[in-house]
Design a protein around this motif. Sequence first.
Motif, PDB file in Angstrom:
ATOM      1  N   LYS A  86       0.826  -1.212   0.000  1.00  0.00           N
ATOM      2  CA  LYS A  86       0.000   0.000   0.000  1.00  0.00           C
ATOM      3  C   LYS A  86       0.861   1.264   0.000  1.00  0.00           C
ATOM      4  O   LYS A  86       0.432   2.307   0.479  1.00  0.00           O
ATOM      5  CB  LYS A  86      -0.907  -0.017   1.235  1.00  0.00           C
ATOM      6  CG  LYS A  86      -1.935  -1.145   1.255  1.00  0.00           C
ATOM      7  CD  LYS A  86      -3.117  -0.914   0.322  1.00  0.00           C
ATOM      8  CE  LYS A  86      -4.016   0.193   0.785  1.00  0.00           C
ATOM      9  NZ  LYS A  86      -5.182   0.389  -0.102  1.00  0.00           N
ATOM     10  N   SER A 108      -1.230   8.308   5.062  1.00  0.00           N
ATOM     11  CA  SER A 108      -2.104   7.591   4.129  1.00  0.00           C
ATOM     12  C   SER A 108      -1.321   6.945   2.981  1.00  0.00           C
ATOM     13  O   SER A 108      -1.816   6.012   2.347  1.00  0.00           O
ATOM     14  CB  SER A 108      -3.160   8.542   3.548  1.00  0.00           C
ATOM     15  OG  SER A 108      -4.051   8.927   4.562  1.00  0.00           O
ATOM     16  N   THR A 275     -10.452  13.673   7.716  1.00  0.00           N
ATOM     17  CA  THR A 275     -11.674  13.885   8.502  1.00  0.00           C
ATOM     18  C   THR A 275     -12.629  14.864   7.815  1.00  0.00           C
ATOM     19  O   THR A 275     -13.778  14.527   7.515  1.00  0.00           O
ATOM     20  CB  THR A 275     -11.324  14.407   9.906  1.00  0.00           C
ATOM     21  OG1 THR A 275     -10.364  13.532  10.497  1.00  0.00           O
ATOM     22  CG2 THR A 275     -12.566  14.484  10.793  1.00  0.00           C
ATOM     23  N   LEU A 282     -19.593  12.198   3.426  1.00  0.00           N
ATOM     24  CA  LEU A 282     -20.455  11.249   4.154  1.00  0.00           C
ATOM     25  C   LEU A 282     -21.777  11.875   4.612  1.00  0.00           C
ATOM     26  O   LEU A 282     -22.838  11.266   4.451  1.00  0.00           O
ATOM     27  CB  LEU A 282     -19.698  10.700   5.375  1.00  0.00           C
ATOM     28  CG  LEU A 282     -20.539   9.827   6.317  1.00  0.00           C
ATOM     29  CD1 LEU A 282     -21.015   8.551   5.627  1.00  0.00           C
ATOM     30  CD2 LEU A 282     -19.753   9.467   7.581  1.00  0.00           C
ATOM     31  N   ASN A 410     -11.834   0.651   4.393  1.00  0.00           N
ATOM     32  CA  ASN A 410     -10.738  -0.120   3.821  1.00  0.00           C
ATOM     33  C   ASN A 410     -10.483  -1.371   4.651  1.00  0.00           C
ATOM     34  O   ASN A 410      -9.346  -1.742   4.927  1.00  0.00           O
ATOM     35  CB  ASN A 410      -9.461   0.737   3.720  1.00  0.00           C
ATOM     36  CG  ASN A 410      -8.401   0.100   2.848  1.00  0.00           C
ATOM     37  OD1 ASN A 410      -8.715  -0.454   1.800  1.00  0.00           O
ATOM     38  ND2 ASN A 410      -7.150   0.163   3.270  1.00  0.00           N
ATOM     39  N   ASN A 421      -2.364  -2.725   9.937  1.00  0.00           N
ATOM     40  CA  ASN A 421      -3.161  -2.752   8.702  1.00  0.00           C
ATOM     41  C   ASN A 421      -3.342  -1.342   8.133  1.00  0.00           C
ATOM     42  O   ASN A 421      -2.810  -0.373   8.691  1.00  0.00           O
ATOM     43  CB  ASN A 421      -4.504  -3.468   8.919  1.00  0.00           C
ATOM     44  CG  ASN A 421      -5.420  -2.748   9.912  1.00  0.00           C
ATOM     45  OD1 ASN A 421      -5.356  -1.522  10.073  1.00  0.00           O
ATOM     46  ND2 ASN A 421      -6.263  -3.506  10.585  1.00  0.00           N
TER      47      ASN A 421
HETATM   48  C1  HEM Z   1      -7.438   5.597   5.612  1.00  0.00           C
HETATM   49  C2  HEM Z   1     -12.062   6.458   4.626  1.00  0.00           C
HETATM   50  C3  HEM Z   1     -12.287   9.639   8.255  1.00  0.00           C
HETATM   51  C4  HEM Z   1      -7.677   8.878   9.170  1.00  0.00           C
HETATM   52  C5  HEM Z   1      -8.676   5.551   5.062  1.00  0.00           C
HETATM   53  C6  HEM Z   1      -9.016   4.716   3.956  1.00  0.00           C
HETATM   54  C7  HEM Z   1     -10.313   4.933   3.685  1.00  0.00           C
HETATM   55  C8  HEM Z   1     -10.797   5.935   4.613  1.00  0.00           C
HETATM   56  C9  HEM Z   1     -11.132   4.288   2.582  1.00  0.00           C
HETATM   57  C10 HEM Z   1      -8.070   3.761   3.235  1.00  0.00           C
HETATM   58  C11 HEM Z   1      -7.501   4.347   1.992  1.00  0.00           C
HETATM   59  C12 HEM Z   1      -6.581   3.374   1.303  1.00  0.00           C
HETATM   60  O1  HEM Z   1      -5.488   3.132   1.828  1.00  0.00           O
HETATM   61  O2  HEM Z   1      -6.971   2.854   0.265  1.00  0.00           O
HETATM   62  C13 HEM Z   1     -12.486   7.457   5.476  1.00  0.00           C
HETATM   63  C14 HEM Z   1     -13.795   8.056   5.443  1.00  0.00           C
HETATM   64  C15 HEM Z   1     -13.862   8.956   6.468  1.00  0.00           C
HETATM   65  C16 HEM Z   1     -12.594   8.911   7.144  1.00  0.00           C
HETATM   66  C17 HEM Z   1     -14.877   7.715   4.442  1.00  0.00           C
HETATM   67  C18 HEM Z   1     -14.969   9.862   6.915  1.00  0.00           C
HETATM   68  C19 HEM Z   1     -16.171   9.845   6.473  1.00  0.00           C
HETATM   69  C20 HEM Z   1     -11.097   9.604   8.901  1.00  0.00           C
HETATM   70  C21 HEM Z   1     -10.824  10.252  10.154  1.00  0.00           C
HETATM   71  C22 HEM Z   1      -9.527  10.078  10.408  1.00  0.00           C
HETATM   72  C23 HEM Z   1      -8.980   9.265   9.322  1.00  0.00           C
HETATM   73  C24 HEM Z   1     -11.841  10.949  11.040  1.00  0.00           C
HETATM   74  C25 HEM Z   1      -8.843  10.627  11.601  1.00  0.00           C
HETATM   75  C26 HEM Z   1      -7.885  10.148  12.218  1.00  0.00           C
HETATM   76  C27 HEM Z   1      -7.226   7.973   8.230  1.00  0.00           C
HETATM   77  C28 HEM Z   1      -5.841   7.561   8.128  1.00  0.00           C
HETATM   78  C29 HEM Z   1      -5.771   6.608   7.129  1.00  0.00           C
HETATM   79  C30 HEM Z   1      -7.111   6.464   6.616  1.00  0.00           C
HETATM   80  C31 HEM Z   1      -4.702   8.098   8.949  1.00  0.00           C
HETATM   81  C32 HEM Z   1      -4.537   5.813   6.692  1.00  0.00           C
HETATM   82  C33 HEM Z   1      -4.467   4.584   7.587  1.00  0.00           C
HETATM   83  C34 HEM Z   1      -3.176   3.840   7.502  1.00  0.00           C
HETATM   84  O3  HEM Z   1      -2.243   4.309   6.865  1.00  0.00           O
HETATM   85  O4  HEM Z   1      -3.068   2.772   8.114  1.00  0.00           O
HETATM   86  N1  HEM Z   1      -9.779   6.270   5.460  1.00  0.00           N
HETATM   87  N2  HEM Z   1     -11.794   8.011   6.498  1.00  0.00           N
HETATM   88  N3  HEM Z   1      -9.968   8.990   8.437  1.00  0.00           N
HETATM   89  N4  HEM Z   1      -7.957   7.296   7.307  1.00  0.00           N
HETATM   90 FE1  HEM Z   1      -9.917   7.524   7.029  1.00  0.00          FE
END
Ligand code: HEM
Length: 471
Positions: A86, A108, A275, A282, A410, A421
């Motif tokens: 990834k 990310s 976020t 959303l 995811n 993960n």
């Molecule tokens: C990763 C969706 C809100 C932090 C992801 C991924 C998705 C996603 C689909 C994976 C992307 C990929 O690698 O293909 C969403 C949606 C959100 C949301 C739909 C709100 C409606 C948030 C919030 C945070 C956040 C509130 C706050 C901390 C992250 C981080 C990753 C991530 C840091 C990377 C994770 C990693 O590297 O292990 N998100 N997210 N996201 N999201 Fe969210």
Amino acid sequence: MPAIVNQLKSMEIPGEYGNWITAIQDRIQFYKGNDAFFQTKKDQHNSTVYRSNMPPGPFMAKDPKCIVLLDAKSFPILFDVSRVEKKDVFTGTYMPSTSLTGGYRMLSYLDPSEEKHTQVKTLLFRLLASRKHHVIPEFRKAYNTLFENMELEIAKDGKSDFNAGNDQQGFEFACTSFFGVSPSSTDLGTSGPDKAAFWLVFHLHPLVSIGLPTFLEELFLHTFPLPPIFAKPSYNSLYSYFSSGATHALDVAESLGLSREEACHNLLFATVFNTYGGIKILFPGIMKCLAEADKSLHSRLASEIRREVKLEGGKVTMAAIEKMELTKSVVYEALRIDPPVKFQYGKAKVDMTIDSHDARYDVKKGEMLFGYQPFATKDERVFENADKFVGDRFVGEEGKKLLKYVVWSNGPETEDTTVANKQCAGKNFVVLVGRLLVVEFFLKYDTFTGETASTIAGLTVNVTSVTKATS
Ligand code: HEM
């Protein structure tokens, strides 16, 4: 014991990549409508797994070739980080310039095998845990302001633009609940959401259409990256807010071995891109589902929500929300039917086979896998009436069994996000705030009407009337 024989027949992955002209033709079709683009090729190849170019292609992506996965069975390979890499695939086959993020690769874009992935994800977990008691009060403050403004606008103009109010209050809420400092009370004033949206354009323009004539979009949005220098003033204003408002989180970052500067860019990215960017999509999605649902769903939600809040002495608590089966189901269903992040990518780390419902396919190490999530979560072989919003789909024991196929974060809804993960770090926060939107709305209103439109640039919701709570 007899050996288990896999009944699926091996098939060659159908589809051709063609040359660079084909890649441009594919991307032009893609921007005309994502669903139609994938459905047409699915029908043409009679397969939910096939080869296709994915945008942006020339000249922004070195290689547009992808193996497309469109069903609930093949899609989860993208969550298996032992077989899929990834690294730098968050936005797909291109990666926006790191000049947009202070010169750093953000969390990310990191693979779990990179040490920094653990450090930064731990920082976010600590931040979310330390602020958990602030989420409900800050949410109520921000969204009650939105609802008050909404009522005034309906009284004046006969309708209220939910997206506009959500952009303002979503930004305010995200920042205040994470850092305890209201952005609108700082030098940023009320310009935060616009500056954030402007900066987001520099990351995402290769993937979107804004409805301009094709040749203009090809020239300005889809062939070359927009120069990051133009995003700098907006980014710097946002950065100032985080460097002065997020001091406690930055202290934690140092204790985890991160520099304050790298941590600050990451906090900005997680708050503004992940976020705020997520809430921007959303919440209109949830409102659309509710606006188009049968009005009896509104009254069932209102009575469930008011009953549980009353049992908690009139307070909106985590315990009360946990008991709201229908409310929880509605949010999961909104996340299933229209997942806010529709594209997921991963590069095969090893030679492997991938199974769809109908066949088994060989994939070579280094090939790029791409999943279009709305098709995987509307797979008729898993969900009955998959294209229909069914508010109580996830209620009861049978309903809960389907939660493993809800993968907006995811990863399956039944699994936890960890440092090992790539599941969304904010998974629990997101389902909580989705529920809070429904809870706050139906504490205040019995029902409402709204006009929804799915434009090429996204979903819009105008609330045209609300009926105030009578009980
Ligand atoms: C990763 C969706 C809100 C932090 C992801 C991924 C998705 C996603 C689909 C994976 C992307 C990929 O690698 O293909 C969403 C949606 C959100 C949301 C739909 C709100 C409606 C948030 C919030 C945070 C956040 C509130 C706050 C901390 C992250 C981080 C990753 C991530 C840091 C990377 C994770 C990693 O590297 O292990 N998100 N997210 N996201 N999201 Fe969210």
